[in-house]
Scaffold this active site. Structure first.
Site, short mmCIF file in Angstrom:
data_model
loop_
_atom_site.label_atom_id
_atom_site.label_comp_id
_atom_site.label_asym_id
_atom_site.label_seq_id
_atom_site.Cartn_x
_atom_site.Cartn_y
_atom_site.Cartn_z
N TYR A 116 0.83 -1.20 0.00
CA TYR A 116 0.00 0.00 0.00
C TYR A 116 0.87 1.25 0.00
O TYR A 116 2.07 1.21 0.31
CB TYR A 116 -0.92 -0.02 1.22
CG TYR A 116 -2.13 0.89 1.08
CD1 TYR A 116 -3.01 0.74 0.01
CD2 TYR A 116 -2.39 1.89 2.01
CE1 TYR A 116 -4.12 1.55 -0.11
CE2 TYR A 116 -3.50 2.70 1.89
CZ TYR A 116 -4.36 2.53 0.82
OH TYR A 116 -5.44 3.36 0.69
N ASN A 215 -19.78 -4.22 -8.52
CA ASN A 215 -20.26 -4.96 -7.35
C ASN A 215 -19.37 -4.77 -6.14
O ASN A 215 -19.63 -5.31 -5.07
CB ASN A 215 -20.36 -6.46 -7.66
CG ASN A 215 -19.02 -7.06 -8.06
OD1 ASN A 215 -18.33 -6.51 -8.92
ND2 ASN A 215 -18.64 -8.16 -7.43
N SER A 216 -18.31 -3.97 -6.27
CA SER A 216 -17.47 -3.66 -5.12
C SER A 216 -18.20 -2.72 -4.18
O SER A 216 -19.26 -2.18 -4.51
CB SER A 216 -16.16 -3.01 -5.59
OG SER A 216 -16.43 -1.72 -6.13
#
Length: 391
Positions: A116, A215-216
């Site tokens: 990240y 769909n997240s």
């Protein structure tokens, strides 16, 4: 004589000689004092003529926290462990929070893996998002009170634990009249969706937005917020065995149209859009670009395909499309000193929640002891269920 005076204050909860005794949510007593006064903390007498407000601290009423910790980067199933932590002292500007619920987001997984954009010092407690209830506040805290629900302002604070002591400046209050799951998942994905729909193009009712990863959690929030604004959405998803069930679910949220990646690539797909939202990257992002109108904008907020965004030269030269990126953590940091912007955004989202126009993503609630199961489920492909740790 002084000892008797303090005992009298503790019993009667009066304000005497600029000394304020308060009972907190746990039933313990706390005391606010001015420099140079004696202090009685949590029921035990301490006489100190050199107390400084800036260094004043007490033992929190909750002494330990059960937390999910990683001591090195790697696959979550291998590096995350359940441990007991001793909480730090409660300083004059800090807050003790009992966590209620905290989701497992892709950014949490990436942070544990070490991929990240920001990485906390190790060892670290996992979790960038969640909601908790304040059970104790430092004597100088003015913006937060006992009983308030709070969420983190920034990433990397470690929300996967049963209790945490944080600076009041690291927290923002949210209404307690919304569902816990909505509050726990409020600070990242709905904020991302709202900002992308608001900050890049001037969308009007009747306009249409196209997005992949529909769909997240972000995609579901985009559908609902856009529908509330009268904006239509074309929603691209990967083909899967339960496609019809997924399609029906997204349309029930307000999706105008749901199509697969394969359908998007067909030549007859000629809808022209002002705004495209990309959470996948790779070929999927290139297809979104192909359907942008001249001068349109594609905003990238994720890269689930782990492939670069390739921009055709023709799209830049002949259509003058704009390629932008968005990271909600950076938006919050840019507005660190603009409380009004953050509170206004959260209030707009909470209003949608109260009126039934914005719901949390479909969630599976998991206890802390079952964290291995939750992490495994969160990393499964084709999943629309958000794993939420409940404390």
């Amino acid at each position: 004589m002084e000892i008797l005076r303090f005992a009298h204050i503790i019993l009667r909860d009066f304000v005497v000689h600029k000394v304020v005794v308060r009972k907190i949510a746990t039933g313990a007593w706390t005391l606010s004092v001015n420099p140079g006064r004696s202090a009685c903390l949590n029921g035990s007498l301490q006489l100190d003529r050199n107390i400084s407000r800036s260094t004043f601290s007490v033992e929190p009423s909750v002494k330990e926290s059960t937390a999910l910790i990683y001591r090195c980067h790697g696959e979550p199933s291998q590096v995350v462990t359940l441990e007991t932590l001793k909480l730090p002292p409660l300083r004059s500007t800090s807050v003790l929070v009992k966590m209620l619920a905290a989701p497992i987001n892709p950014s949490d997984i990436n942070m544990i893996q070490g991929t990240y954009a920001i990485l906390p010092d190790l060892p670290a407690v996992g979790g960038n998002e969640g909601v908790g209830q304040v059970i104790e506040v430092g004597i100088e805290v003015k913006t937060i009170k006992v009983g308030d629900w709070v969420i983190p302002r920034d990433a990397g604070l470690g929300m996967w634990q049963t209790a945490v002591v944080l600076s009041a400046d690291d927290l923002v209050t949210v209404p307690s009249d919304i569902p816990v799951l909505s509050a726990a998942t409020l600070g990242v994905n709905p904020c991302t969706a709202l900002r992308m729909l608001s900050d890049f193009e001037d969308l009007k009712p009747g306009d249409t937005v196209i997005q992949n990863a529909a769909n997240s959690a972000v995609g579901q929030a985009v559908i609902q917020i856009a529908a509330a604004k009268g904006v239509q959405t074309v929603n691209v998803v990967r083909d899967r065995p339960n496609l019809q069930k997924l399609t029906d679910g997204l349309k029930a949220m307000g999706a105008t149209c749901v199509i697969t990646e394969e359908t998007l690539r067909r030549p007859e797909m000629k809808e022209i859009f002002k705004l495209a939202l990309n959470g996948v990257g790779g070929k999927s992002a290139t297809e979104l670009l192909r359907h942008l109108q001249s001068g349109g904008t594609m905003v990238t907020y994720g890269g689930m395909a782990k492939q670069p965004v390739t921009v055709p030269v023709s799209a830049l030269i002949f259509k003058n499309v704009k390629i932008r990126g968005f990271w909600v953590t950076q938006w919050k940091r840019d507005h660190k000193h603009d409380d009004e912007a953050l509170h206004s955004m959260l209030e707009e989202l909470c209003t949608l929640i109260r009126t039934g126009k914005l719901s949390s993503p479909a969630c599976t609630q998991v206890g802390m002891l079952d964290f291995h199961k939750a992490l495994h489920s969160a990393m499964k492909p084709y999943t629309s269920m958000k794993q939420v740790l409940v404390m």
